[in-house]
Design an enzyme around this catalytic site. Sequence first.
Site, mmCIF file in Angstrom:
data_model
loop_
_atom_site.group_PDB
_atom_site.id
_atom_site.type_symbol
_atom_site.label_atom_id
_atom_site.label_comp_id
_atom_site.label_asym_id
_atom_site.label_seq_id
_atom_site.Cartn_x
_atom_site.Cartn_y
_atom_site.Cartn_z
ATOM 1 N N GLY A 77 -18.945 -21.246 -3.436
ATOM 2 C CA GLY A 77 -18.594 -22.635 -3.653
ATOM 3 C C GLY A 77 -17.946 -22.827 -5.009
ATOM 4 N N GLY A 78 -18.738 -23.254 -5.984
ATOM 5 C CA GLY A 78 -18.217 -23.625 -7.299
ATOM 6 C C GLY A 78 -17.306 -22.593 -7.935
ATOM 7 N N GLY B 107 -25.441 -24.154 -5.439
ATOM 8 C CA GLY B 107 -25.090 -25.017 -6.560
ATOM 9 C C GLY B 107 -26.164 -25.140 -7.620
ATOM 10 N N GLU C 72 -24.933 -28.500 3.899
ATOM 11 C CA GLU C 72 -24.595 -29.857 3.459
ATOM 12 C C GLU C 72 -24.236 -30.732 4.660
ATOM 13 O OE1 GLU C 72 -21.777 -28.578 0.532
ATOM 14 O OE2 GLU C 72 -23.420 -27.830 -0.701
ATOM 15 N N GLU D 108 -27.012 -18.721 3.586
ATOM 16 C CA GLU D 108 -26.977 -19.518 2.359
ATOM 17 C C GLU D 108 -28.310 -20.248 2.188
ATOM 18 O OE1 GLU D 108 -22.643 -20.525 1.226
ATOM 19 O OE2 GLU D 108 -23.281 -22.030 2.660
ATOM 20 N N SER E 243 -24.654 -19.739 -5.242
ATOM 21 C CA SER E 243 -24.561 -19.397 -6.667
ATOM 22 C C SER E 243 -24.010 -17.998 -6.922
ATOM 23 C CB SER E 243 -25.916 -19.586 -7.361
ATOM 24 O OG SER E 243 -26.290 -20.958 -7.322
ATOM 25 N N HIS F 116 -22.621 -25.772 7.788
ATOM 26 C CA HIS F 116 -23.021 -25.660 6.385
ATOM 27 C C HIS F 116 -24.248 -26.552 6.157
ATOM 28 C CE1 HIS F 116 -23.001 -25.893 2.038
ATOM 29 N NE2 HIS F 116 -22.243 -24.830 2.038
ATOM 30 N N ASN G 207 -15.314 -21.793 -0.495
ATOM 31 C CA ASN G 207 -15.530 -23.104 0.122
ATOM 32 C C ASN G 207 -15.350 -24.153 -0.967
ATOM 33 O OD1 ASN G 207 -16.455 -25.426 1.327
ATOM 34 N ND2 ASN G 207 -18.573 -24.718 1.593
ATOM 35 N N TRP G 208 -14.230 -24.854 -0.891
ATOM 36 C CA TRP G 208 -13.943 -25.844 -1.940
ATOM 37 C C TRP G 208 -14.735 -27.149 -1.760
ATOM 38 C CZ3 TRP G 208 -7.961 -25.748 -3.334
ATOM 39 C CH2 TRP G 208 -7.685 -24.540 -4.003
ATOM 40 N N LYS G 209 -15.417 -27.275 -0.625
ATOM 41 C CA LYS G 209 -16.210 -28.495 -0.361
ATOM 42 C C LYS G 209 -15.339 -29.732 -0.599
ATOM 43 C CE LYS G 209 -20.342 -25.890 -1.425
ATOM 44 N NZ LYS G 209 -21.725 -25.862 -1.868
#
Length: 246
Positions: A225-226, A171, A97, A165, A204, A95, A11-13
Amino acid sequence: MPQPRKIAAGNWKMHGLGESLSEARALAAAHTAPGVDILLCPPATLLSRLSEALAGSAVATGGQDCHTAAKGAHTGDIAAAMLADAGARYVILGHSERRADHGETSAQVAAKAQAAHAAGLIAIICLGETLSERDAGQTLEVVGAQLSQSLPGGADAANTVIAYEPVWAIGTGHTPGLEQIAEVHGFLRAGLPDPAIPLLYGGSVNAGNAAAIFAISDVDGALVGGASLKAADFSPVVTALEKSLR
Ligand code: 13P
């Protein structure tokens, strides 16, 4: 009994410009015959280009949200059919977010998932507790309610993926204990309308902790993600998932 598919999803957000296409190409070049499903969910602005860059490769693409309606006067929103038209096979929905930034409710997530299914997309439905909910001992209650309220009718292993999640793990570099992940995944599995729906863990995940997480029963992969932004970071996560099958 069919086994859930194994999935490594990135997920590149809100990250990624045209220059990021090279990372996706490098990932695809490193996994030409993967033993697991791989996908990247870039921002909408990159979806077409990424889908074209990855055409013929083993890496699929997905969107990060869709509207509940098939089309209409909804400035700034994207319909599920538009994601499919841009090459997506998946869409991330609900998500944390989006639940936090846009006040998305589980009922809206279910309606979005229904729209995604109608457009032929696989919905990756996200759920997870906040730290205060975990500290209050409400984790299973919260994720159980999110699961039952966010899944549309007709959800099955062909059209739906669930991603657990924990909000406090996203993150932050903090992951739950392995037994905490196992507890939630076992609980979610028992509540699925189709036990072969893949259950991903997210929060993470990286090259250092992926193998231990993938060794947990009822973990069918990860939503990353990251560590999905660079091929050099994501590729070892994909490899760890492949190795967990052996
Ligand atoms: P991080 O892997 O950056 O913690 O993000 C997880 C996530 O939210 C994936 O959807």
